[in-house]
Design a protein around this motif. Sequence first.
Motif, PDB file in Angstrom:
ATOM      1  N   GLN A 103     -25.916  33.006   7.997  1.00 18.57           N
ATOM      2  CA  GLN A 103     -24.852  33.995   8.162  1.00 18.57           C
ATOM      3  C   GLN A 103     -25.246  35.322   7.529  1.00 18.57           C
ATOM      4  OE1 GLN A 103     -23.924  31.540  10.249  1.00 18.57           O
ATOM      5  NE2 GLN A 103     -22.049  32.732  10.194  1.00 18.57           N
ATOM      6  N   PHE A 149     -24.099  19.905  11.767  1.00 19.41           N
ATOM      7  CA  PHE A 149     -22.897  20.713  11.939  1.00 19.41           C
ATOM      8  C   PHE A 149     -22.467  20.727  13.406  1.00 19.41           C
ATOM      9  CE2 PHE A 149     -24.815  22.780   8.123  1.00 19.41           C
ATOM     10  CZ  PHE A 149     -23.784  22.490   7.224  1.00 19.41           C
ATOM     11  N   MET A 155     -15.050  28.315   7.327  1.00 23.44           N
ATOM     12  CA  MET A 155     -16.149  27.485   6.831  1.00 23.44           C
ATOM     13  C   MET A 155     -15.632  26.312   6.010  1.00 23.44           C
ATOM     14  SD  MET A 155     -19.081  30.296   5.788  1.00 23.44           S
ATOM     15  CE  MET A 155     -20.344  29.073   5.469  1.00 23.44           C
ATOM     16  N   VAL A 156     -14.652  26.569   5.143  1.00 21.11           N
ATOM     17  CA  VAL A 156     -14.137  25.523   4.259  1.00 21.11           C
ATOM     18  C   VAL A 156     -13.239  24.552   5.020  1.00 21.11           C
ATOM     19  CG1 VAL A 156     -12.715  25.081   2.213  1.00 21.11           C
ATOM     20  CG2 VAL A 156     -14.319  26.999   2.222  1.00 21.11           C
ATOM     21  N   SER A 164     -30.059  22.593   0.618  1.00 19.79           N
ATOM     22  CA  SER A 164     -29.010  21.775   1.225  1.00 19.79           C
ATOM     23  C   SER A 164     -28.576  22.401   2.548  1.00 19.79           C
ATOM     24  CB  SER A 164     -27.801  21.683   0.289  1.00 19.79           C
ATOM     25  OG  SER A 164     -27.138  22.941   0.209  1.00 19.79           O
ATOM     26  N   PRO A 165     -27.957  21.603   3.452  1.00 18.15           N
ATOM     27  CA  PRO A 165     -27.512  22.160   4.734  1.00 18.15           C
ATOM     28  C   PRO A 165     -26.573  23.351   4.580  1.00 18.15           C
ATOM     29  CG  PRO A 165     -27.488  19.769   4.823  1.00 18.15           C
ATOM     30  CD  PRO A 165     -27.797  20.142   3.413  1.00 18.15           C
ATOM     31  N   TRP A 166     -25.667  23.329   3.591  1.00 19.13           N
ATOM     32  CA  TRP A 166     -24.721  24.432   3.417  1.00 19.13           C
ATOM     33  C   TRP A 166     -25.422  25.705   2.950  1.00 19.13           C
ATOM     34  CZ3 TRP A 166     -20.029  25.209   5.164  1.00 19.13           C
ATOM     35  CH2 TRP A 166     -19.260  24.115   5.564  1.00 19.13           C
ATOM     36  N   LEU A 225     -27.016  27.161   5.967  1.00 21.17           N
ATOM     37  CA  LEU A 225     -26.005  27.774   6.828  1.00 21.17           C
ATOM     38  C   LEU A 225     -25.592  29.144   6.300  1.00 21.17           C
ATOM     39  CD1 LEU A 225     -24.206  27.006   9.363  1.00 21.17           C
ATOM     40  CD2 LEU A 225     -22.404  26.566   7.691  1.00 21.17           C
ATOM     41  N   ILE A 226     -25.382  29.258   4.999  1.00 27.72           N
ATOM     42  CA  ILE A 226     -24.981  30.541   4.406  1.00 27.72           C
ATOM     43  C   ILE A 226     -26.099  31.567   4.562  1.00 27.72           C
ATOM     44  CG2 ILE A 226     -24.431  31.690   2.222  1.00 27.72           C
ATOM     45  CD1 ILE A 226     -22.962  29.062   1.424  1.00 27.72           C
ATOM     46  N   TYR A 248     -19.788  26.236  14.834  1.00 25.85           N
ATOM     47  CA  TYR A 248     -20.771  27.248  14.445  1.00 25.85           C
ATOM     48  C   TYR A 248     -20.684  28.483  15.340  1.00 25.85           C
ATOM     49  CZ  TYR A 248     -25.064  29.596  13.203  1.00 25.85           C
ATOM     50  OH  TYR A 248     -25.961  30.545  12.790  1.00 25.85           O
TER      51      TYR A 248
END
Length: 442
Positions: free
Chosen positions: A333, A365, A426-427, A324-326, A329-330, A370
């Motif tokens: 990071q 995003f 992030m949230v 998934s995109p999230w 992203l994680i 970002y």
Amino acid sequence: MPYELIAALMFSTMMLMLFTGQRVFGAIGFVAVVAAVFLWGDRGGYDIGFSAAIKVMRWYPLLTLPMFIFMGYVLSESKIADDLYKMFHVWMGGLNGGLAIGTIGLMVLISAMNGLSVAGMAIGATIALPELLKRNYDKLMVTGVIQAGSSLGILVPPSVVLVLYAMIARQPVGQLWLAGAIPGLMMAALFVIYIAIRCRITPSLGPTLPPEERAQYTRAEKLRLLSAGLLPVGIFAVMMVPFVNGWTSLVESSAIGAIAAFVAAILKRRMTWRVFETSVRQTLAITCMFMWIILAALAFGAVFDGLGAVKAIEDLFTTQWGLSPWVILILMQLSFIVMGTFLDDTAMLVIVAPLYVPLVGELGFNLVWYGVLYTITCQIAYMTPPFGYNLFLMRAMAPPEITIRDIYRSIVPFVGVMIVALALVMVFPQIALWLPELVYSR
């Protein structure tokens, strides 16, 4: 040879050159131009480097870079920053941990003057650290405070790192600076809350100034120190208020800031020839370094765009692996934190920007948001053992009684606070995006 394999070969060659100790811009630019020559011939190779140089020279917002760096060095070299610490020392000394809280305030203002974490570290280690140790503050507490506070320099505007990100990601510098303001102040506030609670529970970590020492400062003396210490705040306001209200452009505001700092140093009779020469030399050196890095990054990114490497990586992550995109992203990071153990922030950005920045856009995003995430992650990486950038800067500047083991132990709670700040941004993306949307909607 498949394009994906060419991209992997370029990336691995660049990393190998960096590990051998080559300069960042040299390694990245060399790989970019050589790859372009092999892919598109002599003309293509020459055009890649030349067009990158022209882009750098024509990028008008880049003029803010020397202005803000000059402003920071004038305020630092003329010792105006020393007045700030003395102000915090007198006004905050009556609280448990008050001098440590004042040091965080000092670091925020230094960040607003300079935009580089090195400046905050140098001032904190030379001015605040000896004073805090002399006042019987816990050495782990004060070492962590200075390292954490100095990391704010790459997030609080005018951040030089965000200028570099803006060039590579093709995003407005003004929006990125405004996006970093509230997260930077939020992180500073979290540091202050942690220090206050910890010193309230264990007062010996941050004792108050003795009553007799506090009594020696009259109200008039306190007010004089307050006016002297708030001078940098006034300079920052003179510079940023016209920009936020839309009266000046970003470049014009940076020029106002540089002129205001120069005039303030003259009025306080601290603008000596040595201060002026040092400020100009350092400004030239750092500006040229960043321009070379931006040039190399643009050339490298152009080759990657031509290869279609970003589309291939997106297909690998989303279609073949089903992430998934999230999750992607994680993972990005986490990779920054790993790289930050042996690279500085500019090297990390230049190395992965050709891959990460377009991929973040493809995943849907916001690239301004970002940029703030990247910068906070860099702050965490700066303080992550075994080779965090700030850890070695602190070891070089700290007195002998502070060992490398003390430095490693001191950063643990502050890294935890940074992770909380990263999770909040992030949230809740509006923490970063609310202010630029408000200002630019006008």
